[in-house]
Scaffold this motif. Sequence first.
Motif, PDB file in Angstrom:
ATOM      1  N   ILE A   1      -5.028   4.636  -3.399  1.00 14.97           N
ATOM      2  CA  ILE A   1      -4.326   5.329  -2.328  1.00 14.97           C
ATOM      3  C   ILE A   1      -3.683   6.634  -2.780  1.00 14.97           C
ATOM      4  CG2 ILE A   1      -2.030   4.294  -2.513  1.00 14.97           C
ATOM      5  CD1 ILE A   1      -2.236   3.824   0.569  1.00 14.97           C
TER       6      ILE A   1
ATOM      7  N   LEU B   1       0.815  -1.214   0.000  1.00 21.19           N
ATOM      8  CA  LEU B   1       0.000   0.000   0.000  1.00 21.19           C
ATOM      9  C   LEU B   1       0.852   1.270   0.000  1.00 21.19           C
ATOM     10  CD1 LEU B   1      -2.828  -1.129   2.452  1.00 21.19           C
ATOM     11  CD2 LEU B   1      -3.051  -0.689   0.007  1.00 21.19           C
TER      12      LEU B   1
ATOM     13  N   TRP C   1      -6.506   2.905   4.300  1.00 21.41           N
ATOM     14  CA  TRP C   1      -7.047   2.179   3.154  1.00 21.41           C
ATOM     15  C   TRP C   1      -7.237   0.694   3.451  1.00 21.41           C
ATOM     16  CZ3 TRP C   1      -9.640   3.831  -0.863  1.00 21.41           C
ATOM     17  CH2 TRP C   1      -9.582   5.210  -1.131  1.00 21.41           C
TER      18      TRP C   1
END
Lengths: 170, 238
Positions: free
Chosen positions: B148, B95, B116
């Motif tokens: 993201i 991420l 997220w």
Amino acid sequence: MLNALMGLPPVVVGLIVYIFLSRSGPFGALGLLFTPTAMIIAQVIIIVPLIASIAHQSLRELWAEYHDLLISMNVTQMQKMRTLLWDARRALLTAALAGFGRGIGEVGAIMIVGGNIDNATRVLTTAIALETGKGEFALALALGFILIALALGVNLLIHWIGQTERDSRW
Amino acid sequence: MVMELFPLTLTRAETSRRGKRLVGPVDLHLDGQGLCVVMGPNGAGKTTLLRLMHGTARLTGGSVKWACDTDEARHHQAFVFQRPVVLRRTVEENLTYPLRLRGVARKAAKSAAHKWAERVGLQPHLTRRAMVLSGGEQQKLAIARALITEPALVFLDEPTASLDGRAMREIEAILLQAKADGTRLILSTHDMGQARRIADDVVFILGGMVHETGPAKSFFDAPQTPEARAFLKGDIVE
Ligand SMILES: Nc1ncnc2c1ncn2[C@@H]1O[C@H](COP(=O)(O)OP(=O)(O)O)[C@@H](O)[C@H]1O
Ligand SMILES: [Mg+2]
């Protein structure tokens, strides 16, 4: 090219290096024959193709996996290299260890270019060959065990890295 | 402020490979809000069309134009693949990756990753290796990693094609939430049910040609072309 080099029998590599370094050879003037430097040169020629081909293979596989994503993210050449090298680090370490494992077991080439001179160019493997030749089996065997322990250690390390790699498919 | 990418205009856009035309020529004008579904059977050219818009398939004729400069537009897009691409890292590192590439500080990237992960239901897995996640979890991770950077537009190429019903519903919910937050989505699917559930607009593609474009409701209620009618009736399967 790499594969061709990898397929060369180490003894032949030794012979070729010998010819190049011998007094009448192209690099004879350097006086490197029967020195540790000569042994290093031979080892490099034997080991580097092995390491390079394993490393190349694993980086290629990783690139195939990452290709679409990295292209889509428009990464720079530098970022791409850093990502691939970092995420393939275990495979690269394995490659280096495999090279080391092959190197410490080498006899023929080392003997030819190093000359197996005591206190100068004698290594574990060449010492074993010598002691066996002299009939000193006990000493040869003892040295042999040390070599086995070393090789085993390296292989265990490779195995262990491979294991964690498979467990997690890093 | 979100970058304005639309309208997107394709003018006789096509892509060929070794002299064989895979998609096109396509004339298409997209300015609708929300979620646009590119629908068609397997091999119709959905993936190729999405890549063409995104700029990762070679344009061999015509043009693809955004409201802004193409490179600028590309910077505000993300692409989610049919088979999720996950990095050989932890969920959290997957991420943070796109943020770190964009120079976001480690700490800020980490807190975004946590936010997220929570939104897509992966927070229990943050420290696990992404490779050990299930297919549905990997795809959710890929979607969260796409969202993201807060892109203006996300392409999703059959994101649920190989997943079970539950994972499919969860992912559809995530996408609808992203849409509600103002992200444009262009999603391909061969699944008519999915298109009916989530599409605002439909682009119908068959044999590399776009046959029909329009609001989902009119497409499903009154398809204009014989090809679309045949597909909706289930006569065109592959
Ligand atoms: N790299 C490629 N090389 C050659 N043909 C391709 C390539 N990619 C896709 N195709 C062909 O282009 C057509 C459209 O493919 P694709 O866009 O993947 O369709 P879809 O995503 O709708 O299933 C298919 O006939 C496929 O075989
Ligand atoms: Mg496809």
